[in-house]
Design a protein around this motif. Sequence first.
Motif, PDB file in Angstrom:
ATOM      1  N   GLU A 196       0.829  -1.208   0.000  1.00 25.97           N
ATOM      2  CA  GLU A 196       0.000   0.000   0.000  1.00 25.97           C
ATOM      3  C   GLU A 196       0.864   1.259   0.000  1.00 25.97           C
ATOM      4  OE1 GLU A 196      -3.377   0.042  -0.156  1.00 25.97           O
ATOM      5  OE2 GLU A 196      -3.315  -2.139  -0.357  1.00 25.97           O
ATOM      6  N   ASP A 197       1.968   1.219  -0.773  1.00 22.01           N
ATOM      7  CA  ASP A 197       2.907   2.340  -0.875  1.00 22.01           C
ATOM      8  C   ASP A 197       3.523   2.700   0.473  1.00 22.01           C
ATOM      9  OD1 ASP A 197       2.441   2.574  -3.604  1.00 22.01           O
ATOM     10  OD2 ASP A 197       0.740   3.931  -3.297  1.00 22.01           O
ATOM     11  N   GLN A 198       3.610   1.726   1.365  1.00 23.16           N
ATOM     12  CA  GLN A 198       4.202   1.935   2.689  1.00 23.16           C
ATOM     13  C   GLN A 198       5.356   0.956   2.871  1.00 23.16           C
ATOM     14  OE1 GLN A 198       3.257   4.286   4.866  1.00 23.16           O
ATOM     15  NE2 GLN A 198       1.426   4.985   3.791  1.00 23.16           N
ATOM     16  N   TRP A 199       6.462   1.444   3.457  1.00 25.06           N
ATOM     17  CA  TRP A 199       7.651   0.631   3.690  1.00 25.06           C
ATOM     18  C   TRP A 199       7.691   0.216   5.154  1.00 25.06           C
ATOM     19  CZ3 TRP A 199      11.804   0.964   7.001  1.00 25.06           C
ATOM     20  CH2 TRP A 199      12.919   0.184   6.705  1.00 25.06           C
ATOM     21  N   GLU A 203       6.000  -7.673  11.365  1.00 23.56           N
ATOM     22  CA  GLU A 203       6.151  -7.794  12.809  1.00 23.56           C
ATOM     23  C   GLU A 203       5.494  -9.058  13.360  1.00 23.56           C
ATOM     24  OE1 GLU A 203       5.972  -4.510  16.243  1.00 23.56           O
ATOM     25  OE2 GLU A 203       3.996  -5.003  15.434  1.00 23.56           O
ATOM     26  N   ASP A 204       4.354  -9.432  12.791  1.00 23.01           N
ATOM     27  CA  ASP A 204       3.636 -10.604  13.305  1.00 23.01           C
ATOM     28  C   ASP A 204       2.787 -11.194  12.189  1.00 23.01           C
ATOM     29  OD1 ASP A 204       2.768 -12.538  15.015  1.00 23.01           O
ATOM     30  OD2 ASP A 204       1.288 -11.291  16.043  1.00 23.01           O
ATOM     31  N   ILE A 205       2.713 -12.518  12.176  1.00 17.65           N
ATOM     32  CA  ILE A 205       1.876 -13.243  11.215  1.00 17.65           C
ATOM     33  C   ILE A 205       0.979 -14.180  12.004  1.00 17.65           C
ATOM     34  CG2 ILE A 205       1.808 -14.803   9.243  1.00 17.65           C
ATOM     35  CD1 ILE A 205       4.548 -13.849   8.441  1.00 17.65           C
ATOM     36  N   THR A 206      -0.310 -13.968  11.925  1.00 17.66           N
ATOM     37  CA  THR A 206      -1.266 -14.846  12.593  1.00 17.66           C
ATOM     38  C   THR A 206      -2.027 -15.639  11.537  1.00 17.66           C
ATOM     39  OG1 THR A 206      -3.096 -13.270  12.600  1.00 17.66           O
ATOM     40  CG2 THR A 206      -1.487 -13.074  14.372  1.00 17.66           C
ATOM     41  N   LEU A 207      -2.988 -16.412  11.997  1.00 14.90           N
ATOM     42  CA  LEU A 207      -3.780 -17.193  11.050  1.00 14.90           C
ATOM     43  C   LEU A 207      -4.766 -16.336  10.272  1.00 14.90           C
ATOM     44  CD1 LEU A 207      -4.541 -20.397  13.138  1.00 14.90           C
ATOM     45  CD2 LEU A 207      -2.932 -20.141  11.262  1.00 14.90           C
ATOM     46  N   THR A 208      -5.047 -15.134  10.744  1.00 12.17           N
ATOM     47  CA  THR A 208      -6.067 -14.309  10.081  1.00 12.17           C
ATOM     48  C   THR A 208      -5.545 -12.956   9.613  1.00 12.17           C
ATOM     49  OG1 THR A 208      -6.777 -13.488  12.249  1.00 12.17           O
ATOM     50  CG2 THR A 208      -7.966 -15.385  11.335  1.00 12.17           C
ATOM     51  N   TYR A 209      -4.459 -12.440  10.172  1.00  8.06           N
ATOM     52  CA  TYR A 209      -3.984 -11.120   9.757  1.00  8.06           C
ATOM     53  C   TYR A 209      -2.469 -11.048   9.908  1.00  8.06           C
ATOM     54  CZ  TYR A 209      -3.837 -10.148  14.777  1.00  8.06           C
ATOM     55  OH  TYR A 209      -3.572 -10.211  16.118  1.00  8.06           O
ATOM     56  N   VAL A 210      -1.895 -10.039   9.254  1.00  3.29           N
ATOM     57  CA  VAL A 210      -0.456  -9.782   9.282  1.00  3.29           C
ATOM     58  C   VAL A 210      -0.241  -8.346   9.753  1.00  3.29           C
ATOM     59  CG1 VAL A 210       1.668  -9.629   7.921  1.00  3.29           C
ATOM     60  CG2 VAL A 210      -0.013 -11.413   7.420  1.00  3.29           C
ATOM     61  N   VAL A 211       0.696  -8.162  10.669  1.00  4.21           N
ATOM     62  CA  VAL A 211       1.013  -6.838  11.204  1.00  4.21           C
ATOM     63  C   VAL A 211       2.313  -6.367  10.567  1.00  4.21           C
ATOM     64  CG1 VAL A 211       1.470  -5.462  13.260  1.00  4.21           C
ATOM     65  CG2 VAL A 211      -0.140  -7.374  13.368  1.00  4.21           C
ATOM     66  N   VAL A 212       2.269  -5.199   9.905  1.00  5.13           N
ATOM     67  CA  VAL A 212       3.444  -4.594   9.282  1.00  5.13           C
ATOM     68  C   VAL A 212       3.862  -3.391  10.126  1.00  5.13           C
ATOM     69  CG1 VAL A 212       4.422  -3.605   7.190  1.00  5.13           C
ATOM     70  CG2 VAL A 212       2.623  -5.339   7.025  1.00  5.13           C
ATOM     71  N   HIS A 213       5.086  -3.441  10.628  1.00  4.73           N
ATOM     72  CA  HIS A 213       5.636  -2.321  11.399  1.00  4.73           C
ATOM     73  C   HIS A 213       6.237  -1.315  10.420  1.00  4.73           C
ATOM     74  CE1 HIS A 213       8.550  -0.896  14.806  1.00  4.73           C
ATOM     75  NE2 HIS A 213       7.748   0.055  14.369  1.00  4.73           N
ATOM     76  N   LEU A 214       5.555  -0.188  10.222  1.00  2.00           N
ATOM     77  CA  LEU A 214       5.995   0.807   9.255  1.00  2.00           C
ATOM     78  C   LEU A 214       7.194   1.585   9.772  1.00  2.00           C
ATOM     79  CD1 LEU A 214       2.532   2.147   8.033  1.00  2.00           C
ATOM     80  CD2 LEU A 214       3.910   0.304   7.085  1.00  2.00           C
ATOM     81  N   TRP A 215       7.858   2.290   8.851  1.00  2.00           N
ATOM     82  CA  TRP A 215       9.102   2.988   9.182  1.00  2.00           C
ATOM     83  C   TRP A 215       8.904   4.087  10.222  1.00  2.00           C
ATOM     84  CZ3 TRP A 215       9.561   8.245   8.299  1.00  2.00           C
ATOM     85  CH2 TRP A 215       8.563   8.819   7.533  1.00  2.00           C
ATOM     86  N   ILE A 221      -2.205  -3.243   9.554  1.00  2.00           N
ATOM     87  CA  ILE A 221      -2.754  -4.584   9.764  1.00  2.00           C
ATOM     88  C   ILE A 221      -3.555  -4.974   8.523  1.00  2.00           C
ATOM     89  CG2 ILE A 221      -4.249  -6.011  11.202  1.00  2.00           C
ATOM     90  CD1 ILE A 221      -3.614  -4.173  13.524  1.00  2.00           C
ATOM     91  N   LEU A 222      -3.146  -6.074   7.911  1.00  6.46           N
ATOM     92  CA  LEU A 222      -3.784  -6.538   6.682  1.00  6.46           C
ATOM     93  C   LEU A 222      -4.216  -7.988   6.852  1.00  6.46           C
ATOM     94  CD1 LEU A 222      -1.149  -5.116   4.170  1.00  6.46           C
ATOM     95  CD2 LEU A 222      -3.432  -4.202   4.557  1.00  6.46           C
ATOM     96  N   PRO A 223      -5.320  -8.400   6.244  1.00  2.00           N
ATOM     97  CA  PRO A 223      -5.699  -9.822   6.270  1.00  2.00           C
ATOM     98  C   PRO A 223      -4.678 -10.664   5.531  1.00  2.00           C
ATOM     99  CG  PRO A 223      -7.097  -8.591   4.774  1.00  2.00           C
ATOM    100  CD  PRO A 223      -6.285  -7.574   5.503  1.00  2.00           C
TER     101      PRO A 223
END
Length: 388
Positions: A196-199, A203-215, A221-223
Amino acid sequence: MLVAVLTFAGSVLVALAVVTAVHRVVRRIGRRSALFAGLAAHAHRPALAVAVLVAVQFSIGVVGWGDWRPAALHAVGIALILAGAWLLAALLVVVEDAMLARIRVDVSDNRHARRVHTQITLVRRVTVVVVGVLAFASVLMTFPEARAAGTSLLASAGVIGAIAALAAQSLLGNVFAGVQIAFSDALRLDDVVVVEDQWGRIEDITLTYVVVHLWDDRRLILPTAYFLKTPFENWTRTQSALLGTVELDVDWTVPVEDMRQELRKFLESDDLWDGRVCVLQVTGAVGAFVRVRALVSATDAGRLWDLRCEVREHLVSWLRTHQPAALPQVRVRDLPRVQAVARQEASGADQRVFGESEDGQERVQAFSGPGPTGNDSNGHGGSGPGKV
């Protein structure tokens, strides 16, 4: 009644004493072993609960509580199932933590280690969920009515499964996507990605969502299904080392070879450079400026960003100090003056062509047109250059 109370209290005290003694031994061994340290930290409370419930069940079975005995045994049995599931989940977590502790991720190229960490983390969540579901099913099976309902449910499992899958297709899709991500090696913990144009970093991967720690320390948080349906950039898919560019627009008079040598000299003294790539090329020469691109390399994305900033700052400072003429500049010319000078040069050329005779002067005037009004050497007015 007194015998029942004494038996109950004695069995519980014995269970507590045994678990406490084992806990002390395990904690002492845990000073030298990470596995036993994890057991002492995570398995003590569920083991204590299981031991106490076993003691209570034993005392009820031996002494009996009259009419309350079947109900008490049933309640203790349910509690024992839940406590056993708690203990089993804790043991699985301890084993998985011990496996993770053996794999180091604090190295420069930790791609394989991050892959294993991602898989073990998701497996841990799956095992905890499976243990919880089995414990819940075991509790339901202790009720005769639930067993009868379960038999009828199995008979219509196809219809119910289809309805449930249709109702929870988004949730199930994310769950299967999480498992697929973990074992397909498409995404790992601590991967550097652009979504989503974000770097940022995973940080975390679960069974339902992924957490991206931005700069900038935000969390995106994305599914998990997003990473299977939408293209994204993974900068650490095969290795953590990356290439980066620094582009400058400079004047045409820039000494490219001197600039190339200065870039090499600076990178050799910078700890952020990994020694792989040092290239300076002219990538554009259109219009008023020349575009110079420096290509550098670093061991990871964070160091590469800092290196690019340092290279840009150093080249700008070097140009300003040592090559000020090469700084970007716009040249403006006086068009009327240029035209007058050109006309005078053309007149001079015609004189050389036609000579300085009277006939030659007439030819010059015919080809160049009337010149600016002025006085000749005798003080008379003239209508063209070289008037005699």
